[in-house]
Design a protein around this motif. Structure first.
Motif, mmCIF file in Angstrom:
data_model
loop_
_atom_site.group_PDB
_atom_site.id
_atom_site.type_symbol
_atom_site.label_atom_id
_atom_site.label_comp_id
_atom_site.label_asym_id
_atom_site.label_seq_id
_atom_site.Cartn_x
_atom_site.Cartn_y
_atom_site.Cartn_z
ATOM 1 N N LEU A 101 0.837 -1.119 0.011
ATOM 2 C CA LEU A 101 -0.045 0.220 0.021
ATOM 3 C C LEU A 101 0.752 1.125 0.095
ATOM 4 O O LEU A 101 0.594 2.262 -0.702
ATOM 5 C CB LEU A 101 -1.142 -0.166 1.201
ATOM 6 N N ALA A 102 1.922 1.267 0.812
ATOM 7 C CA ALA A 102 2.940 2.508 0.663
ATOM 8 C C ALA A 102 3.586 2.619 -0.661
ATOM 9 O O ALA A 102 3.650 3.599 -1.214
ATOM 10 C CB ALA A 102 4.047 2.029 1.581
ATOM 11 N N GLU A 103 3.954 1.586 -1.564
ATOM 12 C CA GLU A 103 4.122 1.617 -3.036
ATOM 13 C C GLU A 103 3.219 2.056 -3.710
ATOM 14 O O GLU A 103 3.582 2.932 -4.444
ATOM 15 C CB GLU A 103 4.764 0.204 -3.439
ATOM 16 N N ALA A 104 2.005 1.619 -3.490
ATOM 17 C CA ALA A 104 0.765 2.214 -4.409
ATOM 18 C C ALA A 104 0.849 3.592 -4.058
ATOM 19 O O ALA A 104 0.369 4.560 -5.034
ATOM 20 C CB ALA A 104 -0.502 1.405 -3.993
ATOM 21 N N THR A 105 0.861 4.351 -2.956
ATOM 22 C CA THR A 105 0.791 5.534 -2.541
ATOM 23 C C THR A 105 2.026 6.373 -3.341
ATOM 24 O O THR A 105 1.773 7.330 -3.768
ATOM 25 C CB THR A 105 0.900 5.855 -0.954
ATOM 26 N N ARG A 106 3.167 5.700 -3.087
ATOM 27 C CA ARG A 106 4.384 6.288 -3.930
ATOM 28 C C ARG A 106 4.234 6.384 -5.090
ATOM 29 O O ARG A 106 4.414 7.211 -5.973
ATOM 30 C CB ARG A 106 5.679 5.561 -3.621
ATOM 31 N N LEU A 107 3.555 5.367 -5.827
ATOM 32 C CA LEU A 107 2.968 5.520 -7.459
ATOM 33 C C LEU A 107 1.940 6.256 -7.707
ATOM 34 O O LEU A 107 1.487 6.362 -8.936
ATOM 35 C CB LEU A 107 2.871 4.058 -7.648
ATOM 36 N N GLU A 108 1.426 6.937 -6.749
ATOM 37 C CA GLU A 108 0.167 7.834 -6.898
ATOM 38 C C GLU A 108 -1.053 7.073 -7.509
ATOM 39 O O GLU A 108 -1.650 7.777 -8.216
ATOM 40 C CB GLU A 108 0.480 9.170 -7.522
ATOM 41 N N LEU A 109 -1.225 5.916 -7.245
ATOM 42 C CA LEU A 109 -2.346 5.243 -7.510
ATOM 43 C C LEU A 109 -3.705 5.543 -6.663
ATOM 44 O O LEU A 109 -3.351 5.872 -5.493
ATOM 45 C CB LEU A 109 -2.023 3.507 -7.528
ATOM 46 N N THR A 110 -4.754 5.499 -7.284
ATOM 47 C CA THR A 110 -5.862 5.590 -6.699
ATOM 48 C C THR A 110 -6.752 4.464 -5.801
ATOM 49 O O THR A 110 -7.496 4.763 -5.227
ATOM 50 C CB THR A 110 -7.153 6.775 -7.281
ATOM 51 N N LEU A 111 -6.153 3.271 -6.807
ATOM 52 C CA LEU A 111 -7.133 2.281 -6.260
ATOM 53 C C LEU A 111 -6.006 0.995 -6.364
ATOM 54 O O LEU A 111 -5.140 0.973 -7.082
ATOM 55 C CB LEU A 111 -8.305 1.974 -7.171
ATOM 56 N N VAL A 112 -6.197 -0.043 -5.392
ATOM 57 C CA VAL A 112 -5.545 -1.435 -5.291
ATOM 58 C C VAL A 112 -6.589 -2.189 -5.324
ATOM 59 O O VAL A 112 -7.754 -2.237 -4.756
ATOM 60 C CB VAL A 112 -4.693 -1.554 -4.186
ATOM 61 N N TYR A 113 -6.539 -3.426 -6.251
ATOM 62 C CA TYR A 113 -7.267 -4.525 -6.321
ATOM 63 C C TYR A 113 -6.648 -5.670 -6.718
ATOM 64 O O TYR A 113 -5.480 -6.007 -6.811
ATOM 65 C CB TYR A 113 -8.404 -4.165 -7.649
ATOM 66 N N THR A 114 -7.304 -6.697 -6.249
ATOM 67 C CA THR A 114 -6.992 -7.991 -6.092
ATOM 68 C C THR A 114 -8.116 -9.072 -6.268
ATOM 69 O O THR A 114 -9.352 -8.964 -6.401
ATOM 70 C CB THR A 114 -6.358 -8.360 -4.666
#
Length: 162
Positions: A101-114
């Motif tokens: 989730l920290a990496e997703a924030t760093r990448l400026e993603l708005t959504l993570v899905y699985t």
């Protein structure tokens, strides 16, 4: 607990942990036929190495042993999150998830899905993922059950220090 980026040299251990976890943990929620189909590609070293290269792929080690692994694709797809049977309920999955989730924030993603298994669905729900839909993917000719789950990536808190 040591958390680090996976390397191509980790592929054998990752494949074995994948096989063992599906066999020992996920078997409680899936039929023997489903388990056999799901774990079928565990020895595909080239596939593991390609995924390690293409994704933000992390491994967790405890006392020198592989305790778990997880990966995040550049588009926000949380592809893998597996914890060994010996390291269940010790915070390994939480540690890996928070790092992704920290990496997703760093990448400026708005959504993570699985695509969460029946085994993992409660874990993801606990950390704010919502079921978008039930799915029945066919793997090696066998239908499995999983859930497409999504979670917004929390925006970093603004720096209020002056």
């Amino acid at each position: 607990m040591l958390l680090r980026r996976a390397t191509a040299a980790d592929a054998v251990g990752i494949g074995q942990l994948f096989y063992d976890t599906i066999t020992e943990i996920n078997a409680a929620y899936y039929s023997p036929e489903q388990v056999g189909a799901w774990r079928g590609g565990w020895q595909n070293l080239a596939g593991w190495q390609a995924t390690i290269q293409a994704q933000h792929f992390l491994v967790a080690e405890a006392d020198g042993a592989l305790a778990g692994f997880a990966s995040l694709a550049p588009d926000g797809y949380l592809d893998f999150l597996f914890v060994s049977a010996r390291h269940q309920r010790q915070g390994v999955a939480r540690l890996l998830l928070h790092a992704l989730l920290a990496e997703a924030t760093r990448l400026e993603l708005t959504l993570v899905y699985t695509d969460a298994s029946r085994t993992a669905q409660p874990f993801f729900a606990h950390y704010g993922f919502q079921v978008e839909r039930e799915q029945h993917p066919v793997v090696r000719g066998v239908a499995l059950l999983n859930y497409r789950m999504v979670r917004p990536v929390a925006a970093p808190k603004p720096d209020t220090a002056f």
